[in-house]
Design an enzyme around this catalytic site. Structure first.
Site, PDB file in Angstrom:
ATOM      1  N   TYR A 176       0.834  -1.216   0.000  1.00 61.23           N
ATOM      2  CA  TYR A 176       0.000   0.000   0.000  1.00 61.23           C
ATOM      3  C   TYR A 176       0.867   1.265   0.000  1.00 61.23           C
ATOM      4  O   TYR A 176       0.634   2.194  -0.773  1.00 61.23           O
ATOM      5  CB  TYR A 176      -0.904  -0.040   1.235  1.00 61.23           C
ATOM      6  CG  TYR A 176      -1.891   1.092   1.357  1.00 61.23           C
ATOM      7  CD1 TYR A 176      -3.044   1.134   0.576  1.00 61.23           C
ATOM      8  CD2 TYR A 176      -1.686   2.120   2.275  1.00 61.23           C
ATOM      9  CE1 TYR A 176      -3.960   2.169   0.714  1.00 61.23           C
ATOM     10  CE2 TYR A 176      -2.603   3.156   2.419  1.00 61.23           C
ATOM     11  CZ  TYR A 176      -3.731   3.172   1.636  1.00 61.23           C
ATOM     12  OH  TYR A 176      -4.647   4.209   1.761  1.00 61.23           O
ATOM     13  N   LYS A 204       1.142   4.235  -2.859  1.00 61.21           N
ATOM     14  CA  LYS A 204       0.835   5.641  -2.594  1.00 61.21           C
ATOM     15  C   LYS A 204       2.066   6.532  -2.830  1.00 61.21           C
ATOM     16  O   LYS A 204       1.917   7.673  -3.284  1.00 61.21           O
ATOM     17  CB  LYS A 204       0.302   5.805  -1.167  1.00 61.21           C
ATOM     18  CG  LYS A 204      -1.038   5.081  -0.927  1.00 61.21           C
ATOM     19  CD  LYS A 204      -2.146   5.601  -1.833  1.00 61.21           C
ATOM     20  CE  LYS A 204      -3.509   5.027  -1.462  1.00 61.21           C
ATOM     21  NZ  LYS A 204      -4.600   5.544  -2.317  1.00 61.21           N
TER      22      LYS A 204
HETATM   23  P1  NAP Z   1     -13.280   2.519   1.219  1.00 60.88           P
HETATM   24  O1  NAP Z   1     -14.357   2.962   2.145  1.00 60.88           O
HETATM   25  O2  NAP Z   1     -12.781   1.118   1.289  1.00 60.88           O
HETATM   26  O3  NAP Z   1     -13.752   2.862  -0.290  1.00 60.88           O
HETATM   27  C1  NAP Z   1     -12.958   2.521  -1.386  1.00 60.88           C
HETATM   28  C2  NAP Z   1     -13.740   2.773  -2.642  1.00 60.88           C
HETATM   29  O4  NAP Z   1     -12.950   2.365  -3.782  1.00 60.88           O
HETATM   30  C3  NAP Z   1     -15.033   1.947  -2.701  1.00 60.88           C
HETATM   31  O5  NAP Z   1     -16.067   2.733  -3.246  1.00 60.88           O
HETATM   32  C4  NAP Z   1     -14.669   0.804  -3.638  1.00 60.88           C
HETATM   33  O6  NAP Z   1     -15.783   0.233  -4.318  1.00 60.88           O
HETATM   34  C5  NAP Z   1     -13.750   1.531  -4.609  1.00 60.88           C
HETATM   35  N1  NAP Z   1     -12.924   0.628  -5.407  1.00 60.88           N
HETATM   36  C6  NAP Z   1     -12.169  -0.416  -4.984  1.00 60.88           C
HETATM   37  N2  NAP Z   1     -11.581  -1.027  -6.026  1.00 60.88           N
HETATM   38  C7  NAP Z   1     -11.974  -0.353  -7.142  1.00 60.88           C
HETATM   39  C8  NAP Z   1     -11.713  -0.507  -8.532  1.00 60.88           C
HETATM   40  N3  NAP Z   1     -10.940  -1.501  -8.997  1.00 60.88           N
HETATM   41  N4  NAP Z   1     -12.313   0.359  -9.418  1.00 60.88           N
HETATM   42  C9  NAP Z   1     -13.121   1.374  -8.966  1.00 60.88           C
HETATM   43  N5  NAP Z   1     -13.402   1.549  -7.656  1.00 60.88           N
HETATM   44  C10 NAP Z   1     -12.831   0.706  -6.754  1.00 60.88           C
HETATM   45  O7  NAP Z   1     -11.970   3.419   1.386  1.00 60.88           O
HETATM   46  P2  NAP Z   1     -11.775   4.937   1.848  1.00 60.88           P
HETATM   47  O8  NAP Z   1     -11.249   4.912   3.224  1.00 60.88           O
HETATM   48  O9  NAP Z   1     -12.950   5.756   1.506  1.00 60.88           O
HETATM   49  O10 NAP Z   1     -10.534   5.316   0.893  1.00 60.88           O
HETATM   50  C11 NAP Z   1     -10.641   6.143  -0.252  1.00 60.88           C
HETATM   51  C12 NAP Z   1      -9.247   6.505  -0.703  1.00 60.88           C
HETATM   52  O11 NAP Z   1      -8.576   7.197   0.356  1.00 60.88           O
HETATM   53  C13 NAP Z   1      -8.371   5.303  -1.048  1.00 60.88           C
HETATM   54  O12 NAP Z   1      -7.531   5.603  -2.144  1.00 60.88           O
HETATM   55  C14 NAP Z   1      -7.533   5.127   0.200  1.00 60.88           C
HETATM   56  O13 NAP Z   1      -6.310   4.480  -0.068  1.00 60.88           O
HETATM   57  C15 NAP Z   1      -7.329   6.573   0.613  1.00 60.88           C
HETATM   58  N6  NAP Z   1      -6.966   6.733   2.019  1.00 60.88           N
HETATM   59  C16 NAP Z   1      -7.814   6.339   3.008  1.00 60.88           C
HETATM   60  C17 NAP Z   1      -7.406   6.507   4.333  1.00 60.88           C
HETATM   61  C18 NAP Z   1      -8.276   6.109   5.484  1.00 60.88           C
HETATM   62  O14 NAP Z   1      -7.792   6.180   6.627  1.00 60.88           O
HETATM   63  N7  NAP Z   1      -9.525   5.706   5.292  1.00 60.88           N
HETATM   64  C19 NAP Z   1      -6.152   7.067   4.623  1.00 60.88           C
HETATM   65  C20 NAP Z   1      -5.336   7.453   3.580  1.00 60.88           C
HETATM   66  C21 NAP Z   1      -5.748   7.288   2.275  1.00 60.88           C
HETATM   67  P3  NAP Z   1     -16.679  -0.942  -3.595  1.00 60.88           P
HETATM   68  O15 NAP Z   1     -17.522  -0.236  -2.578  1.00 60.88           O
HETATM   69  O16 NAP Z   1     -17.486  -1.540  -4.683  1.00 60.88           O
HETATM   70  O17 NAP Z   1     -15.705  -1.885  -2.987  1.00 60.88           O
END
Ligand code: NAP
Length: 249
Positions: A157, A161
């Protein structure tokens, strides 16, 4: 922060941070493409579209797995058919497959790099053709603080990133003369399904390392993305903005 009448594609926006960005953009007058990856799982995406329509904004849900360049091409085609242009791309889709390196399987590495990094390559390449012709556009990549500082158990991961941050800066240099800005947001620990998987002990330990002493909310990230998408940020490109309560400073 007006983004009135701008057309925005937000990948992976059926839940979590992506959903919050979609709603925030819509509340500020943008037209939204809510993207989701899996056939037969349109329900969450359609629910976001309904919420956007309740805000008197326009939205469609489009299925496209960002790892599949043909599906991404179809996503761009459908967006242009519906809204004629594309002003904003937010590369938000992301997954984790956390394991210590010694236990990490090749498929854990490949799937994370495929979605988080190759996915952004596919969408950015496809959208940049449209934006270069328009001579206008903005691209925002959702990276992570672990791409800056690393994290045990997240070699795949954090590599994806860190790669996304390098990608952001290179593409920002390539696109600047066409009036296209490319920036990244690096969230810390934000309360979504992605962090729900962590145990209370891990969350307590993480919070102890955050100067602002709390996890972030999806809205904290969405506010920064809105700023970068708006004209208020028109002279910013190749930048990485941390939204992490001070964790990685
Ligand atoms: P999340 O709740 O797991 O949501 C991820 C989203 O990405 C979901 O809508 C998922 O669809 C979609 N997705 C997964 N694989 C995909 C693909 N192949 N094509 C298109 N869409 C896809 O995660 P989140 O926490 O909101 O994270 C959003 C972003 O922020 C990510 O890039 C993550 O790495 C980044 N981020 C998050 C955090 C954190 O603490 N939460 C911290 C740093 C960075 P489904 O619902 O159908 O699975």
């Amino acid at each position: 922060m007006q983004i009135e009448d701008k057309v925005a594609i937000i990948t992976g926006s059926s839940r979590g941070i992506g959903r919050e960005i979609a709603l925030k953009f819509a509340a500020n007058g943008a037209k939204i493409v809510v993207n989701y990856p899996v056939d037969g799982e349109a329900e969450n995406a359609e629910a976001v579209v309904d919420e956007i329509k309740d805000l008197s904004a326009e939205a469609i849900a489009v299925k496209a797995d960002v790892t599949d360049s043909e599906e991404v091409t179809a996503l761009i085609k459908e967006t242009r058919k519906e809204f004629d242009k594309i002003d904003i791309l937010v590369n938000n889709a992301g997954i984790t497959r956390d394991k210590l390196l010694m236990r990490m399987r090749e498929k854990d590495w490949d799937s994370v790099l495929d979605v988080n990094l190759k996915g952004a390559f596919n969408t950015t390449k496809a959208v940049s053709r449209v934006m270069m012709k328009q001579r206008e556009g903005t691209i925002i990549n959702i990276a992570s603080v672990v791409g800056l500082m690393g994290n045990a158990g997240q070699a795949n991961y954090s590599a994806s990133k860190a790669g996304l941050i390098g990608f952001t800066k290179s593409v920002a240099r390539e696109m600047a003369k066409r009036n296209i800005t490319v920036n990244a947001v690096a969230p810390g620990f934000i309360e979504t399904a992605m962090t729900d998987e962590l145990s209370d002990d891990v969350i307590e330990e993480m919070t102890a390392n955050i100067p602002l002493e709390d996890l972030g909310q999806p809205e904290d990230v969405a506010d920064t993305v809105l700023f970068l998408a708006s004209d208020a940020a028109k002279y910013i490109t190749g930048e990485v903005i941390r939204v992490d309560g001070g964790m990685a400073m």
